[in-house]
Design an enzyme around this catalytic site. Structure first.
Site, PDB file in Angstrom:
ATOM      1  N   TYR A 110     -27.537 -29.470  49.064  1.00  0.00           N
ATOM      2  CA  TYR A 110     -26.767 -29.367  47.816  1.00  0.00           C
ATOM      3  C   TYR A 110     -27.697 -28.924  46.675  1.00  0.00           C
ATOM      4  CZ  TYR A 110     -24.408 -31.091  43.566  1.00  0.00           C
ATOM      5  OH  TYR A 110     -23.857 -31.201  42.315  1.00  0.00           O
ATOM      6  N   SER A 159     -26.329 -28.049  38.228  1.00  0.00           N
ATOM      7  CA  SER A 159     -26.636 -29.491  38.255  1.00  0.00           C
ATOM      8  C   SER A 159     -28.104 -29.685  37.909  1.00  0.00           C
ATOM      9  CB  SER A 159     -26.370 -30.062  39.652  1.00  0.00           C
ATOM     10  OG  SER A 159     -26.883 -31.387  39.754  1.00  0.00           O
ATOM     11  N   LYS A 210     -27.681 -25.552  44.243  1.00  0.00           N
ATOM     12  CA  LYS A 210     -27.587 -25.621  42.780  1.00  0.00           C
ATOM     13  C   LYS A 210     -28.745 -24.859  42.129  1.00  0.00           C
ATOM     14  CE  LYS A 210     -23.693 -27.771  42.198  1.00  0.00           C
ATOM     15  NZ  LYS A 210     -22.592 -27.174  41.424  1.00  0.00           N
TER      16      LYS A 210
HETATM   17  N1  LIG Z   1     -20.361 -35.769  38.880  1.00  0.00           N
HETATM   18  C1  LIG Z   1     -21.655 -35.562  38.744  1.00  0.00           C
HETATM   19  O1  LIG Z   1     -22.453 -36.518  38.593  1.00  0.00           O
HETATM   20  C2  LIG Z   1     -22.194 -34.157  38.752  1.00  0.00           C
HETATM   21  C3  LIG Z   1     -23.552 -33.970  38.431  1.00  0.00           C
HETATM   22  C4  LIG Z   1     -24.066 -32.689  38.435  1.00  0.00           C
HETATM   23  C5  LIG Z   1     -23.250 -31.612  38.727  1.00  0.00           C
HETATM   24  N2  LIG Z   1     -21.940 -31.816  39.044  1.00  0.00           N
HETATM   25  C6  LIG Z   1     -21.141 -30.626  39.340  1.00  0.00           C
HETATM   26  O2  LIG Z   1     -19.946 -30.655  38.587  1.00  0.00           O
HETATM   27  C7  LIG Z   1     -18.938 -29.908  39.257  1.00  0.00           C
HETATM   28  C8  LIG Z   1     -17.652 -30.706  39.291  1.00  0.00           C
HETATM   29  O3  LIG Z   1     -17.881 -31.917  39.972  1.00  0.00           O
HETATM   30  P1  LIG Z   1     -17.062 -33.262  39.674  1.00  0.00           P
HETATM   31  O4  LIG Z   1     -18.070 -34.332  39.600  1.00  0.00           O
HETATM   32  O5  LIG Z   1     -16.094 -33.054  38.576  1.00  0.00           O
HETATM   33  O6  LIG Z   1     -16.295 -33.422  41.080  1.00  0.00           O
HETATM   34  P2  LIG Z   1     -14.849 -33.962  41.487  1.00  0.00           P
HETATM   35  O7  LIG Z   1     -14.303 -34.915  40.485  1.00  0.00           O
HETATM   36  O8  LIG Z   1     -14.988 -34.407  42.897  1.00  0.00           O
HETATM   37  O9  LIG Z   1     -13.957 -32.637  41.424  1.00  0.00           O
HETATM   38  C9  LIG Z   1     -14.215 -31.559  42.280  1.00  0.00           C
HETATM   39  C10 LIG Z   1     -13.159 -30.502  42.061  1.00  0.00           C
HETATM   40  O10 LIG Z   1     -13.458 -29.364  42.879  1.00  0.00           O
HETATM   41  C11 LIG Z   1     -12.324 -29.072  43.715  1.00  0.00           C
HETATM   42  N3  LIG Z   1     -12.860 -28.501  44.963  1.00  0.00           N
HETATM   43  C12 LIG Z   1     -13.674 -29.093  45.863  1.00  0.00           C
HETATM   44  N4  LIG Z   1     -13.973 -28.228  46.847  1.00  0.00           N
HETATM   45  C13 LIG Z   1     -13.345 -27.066  46.544  1.00  0.00           C
HETATM   46  C14 LIG Z   1     -13.267 -25.799  47.178  1.00  0.00           C
HETATM   47  N5  LIG Z   1     -13.892 -25.541  48.324  1.00  0.00           N
HETATM   48  N6  LIG Z   1     -12.531 -24.827  46.582  1.00  0.00           N
HETATM   49  C15 LIG Z   1     -11.887 -25.069  45.428  1.00  0.00           C
HETATM   50  N7  LIG Z   1     -11.914 -26.245  44.787  1.00  0.00           N
HETATM   51  C16 LIG Z   1     -12.631 -27.229  45.351  1.00  0.00           C
HETATM   52  C17 LIG Z   1     -11.571 -30.393  43.847  1.00  0.00           C
HETATM   53  O11 LIG Z   1     -10.183 -30.246  44.097  1.00  0.00           O
HETATM   54  P3  LIG Z   1      -9.522 -30.037  45.559  1.00  0.00           P
HETATM   55  O12 LIG Z   1      -9.948 -31.217  46.383  1.00  0.00           O
HETATM   56  O13 LIG Z   1      -8.057 -29.974  45.285  1.00  0.00           O
HETATM   57  O14 LIG Z   1     -10.040 -28.736  46.074  1.00  0.00           O
HETATM   58  C18 LIG Z   1     -11.770 -30.949  42.443  1.00  0.00           C
HETATM   59  O15 LIG Z   1     -10.859 -30.331  41.554  1.00  0.00           O
HETATM   60  C19 LIG Z   1     -19.537 -29.556  40.623  1.00  0.00           C
HETATM   61  O16 LIG Z   1     -20.038 -28.240  40.561  1.00  0.00           O
HETATM   62  C20 LIG Z   1     -20.686 -30.532  40.780  1.00  0.00           C
HETATM   63  O17 LIG Z   1     -21.708 -30.028  41.617  1.00  0.00           O
HETATM   64  C21 LIG Z   1     -21.394 -33.062  39.069  1.00  0.00           C
END
Ligand SMILES: NC(=O)c1ccc[n+]([C@@H]2O[C@H](COP(=O)([O-])OP(=O)(O)OC[C@H]3O[C@@H](n4cnc5c(N)ncnc54)[C@H](OP(=O)(O)O)[C@@H]3O)[C@@H](O)[C@H]2O)c1
Length: 256
Positions: free
Chosen positions: A161, A148, A165
């Site tokens: 968090y 991130s 990261k």
């Molecule tokens: N969205 C942003 O603005 C943003 C910015 C920077 C970085 N990121 C990074 O991008 C990545 C994906 O985030 P996203 O925004 O796509 O989030 P999201 O839409 O909330 O999706 C999260 C995914 O991770 C799974 N998950 C959560 N906890 C888990 C665990 N303990 N074990 C296995 N699976 C798990 C969830 O499914 P289940 O609930 O079924 O487990 C879901 O498939 C993350 O690493 C996040 O830190 C996101």
């Protein structure tokens, strides 16, 4: 290989964690569209199976295996299953992460600290180590860590968090260095603000969004699809000389 086929993943097996929605779902779709057999994973099997159905409807190949990456036994189990079923793993995308605490860093409670560390550091580390052992045996592979921008500039009220990261960025370089001789490339994607459930507390609040956009030169958040192309690049032969790299996909956030 011709230049046209640089992004072809035919014959490759790819595991994407957190593939049931958001960025992971977009990555799973794109890798499958480029020929990989994609294993979608998250804690909820049904949600992953729904993504697999959509991939198959689009002509791709996919299967779902549940795995809570904060649970060491489940990490061990998913790799046992992959070894038995496929005998190899070419691509690992460590994407699933936890962000249970939003508040002042001084008030971080031990439970939230532990969960964030167990999933985002221990989970990513041992997923990489287990995948790396399979890749070492097969003669190579590609690991992509979704970190991130908060690993570079800590997010407001997202202290622990952000710390995890930053650890993912360091982990990417450490694995890259030691695994380069094994033909295993390890790189990271650093997403900026992306419209997913994860970020909905920010993207769903107009006042917070207005403030957040003042820090993003492109003046908008990203869609999950805009994250997937970088992962495809890092997974593919187009990135054959790229390892230990962190690519910001952030609308320019880290330039200001
Ligand atoms: N969205 C942003 O603005 C943003 C910015 C920077 C970085 N990121 C990074 O991008 C990545 C994906 O985030 P996203 O925004 O796509 O989030 P999201 O839409 O909330 O999706 C999260 C995914 O991770 C799974 N998950 C959560 N906890 C888990 C665990 N303990 N074990 C296995 N699976 C798990 C969830 O499914 P289940 O609930 O079924 O487990 C879901 O498939 C993350 O690493 C996040 O830190 C996101």
């Amino acid at each position: 290989m011709s230049n046209k086929n640089l992004f072809d993943l035919s014959g490759k097996v790819a595991l994407v964690t957190g593939a049931s929605r958001g960025i992971g779902e977009a990555i799973a779709h794109l890798l499958a569209a480029h020929g990989a057999h994609v294993i979608t994973s998250s804690r909820k099997l049904e949600d992953c199976e729904a993504v697999c159905s959509a991939i198959r409807d689009a002509g791709g190949s996919a299967e779902a295996i549940a795995c809570h990456i904060g649970d060491m036994q489940q990490i061990s189990d998913i790799f046992t299953t992959i070894k038995e079923k496929h005998g190899k793993l070419d691509i690992l995308v460590n994407n699933a992460a936890a962000n249970p605490y939003f508040g002042h860093i001084l008030d971080t409670d031990l439970g939230a600290f532990q969960k964030t560390v167990d999933v985002n550091i221990r989970g990513y580390f041992f997923m990489s180590a287990e995948a790396g052992k399979i890749m070492r045996k097969a003669g190579g592979g590609s690991i992509i860590n979704v970190a991130s921008v908060n690993g570079v500039v800590p997010g407001h009220m997202q202290g622990i968090y952000s710390v995890t990261k930053a650890a993912v960025i360091s982990m990417t370089k450490a694995f890259a260095k030691e695994c380069a001789g094994l033909n295993i490339r390890v790189n990271a994607l650093l997403p900026g603000l992306t419209e997913t459930k994860f970020a909905s507390a920010l993207t769903g609040n107009p006042a917070i969004m207005k403030q957040a956009l003042t820090h993003i030169p492109m003046n908008r958040s990203a869609s999950p699809d805009e994250m997937a192309g970088t992962v495809l690049y890092l997974a593919s032969n187009a990135a054959s000389y790229t390892t230990g790299t962190c690519i910001n996909v952030d609308g320019g956030y880290l330039t200001v």
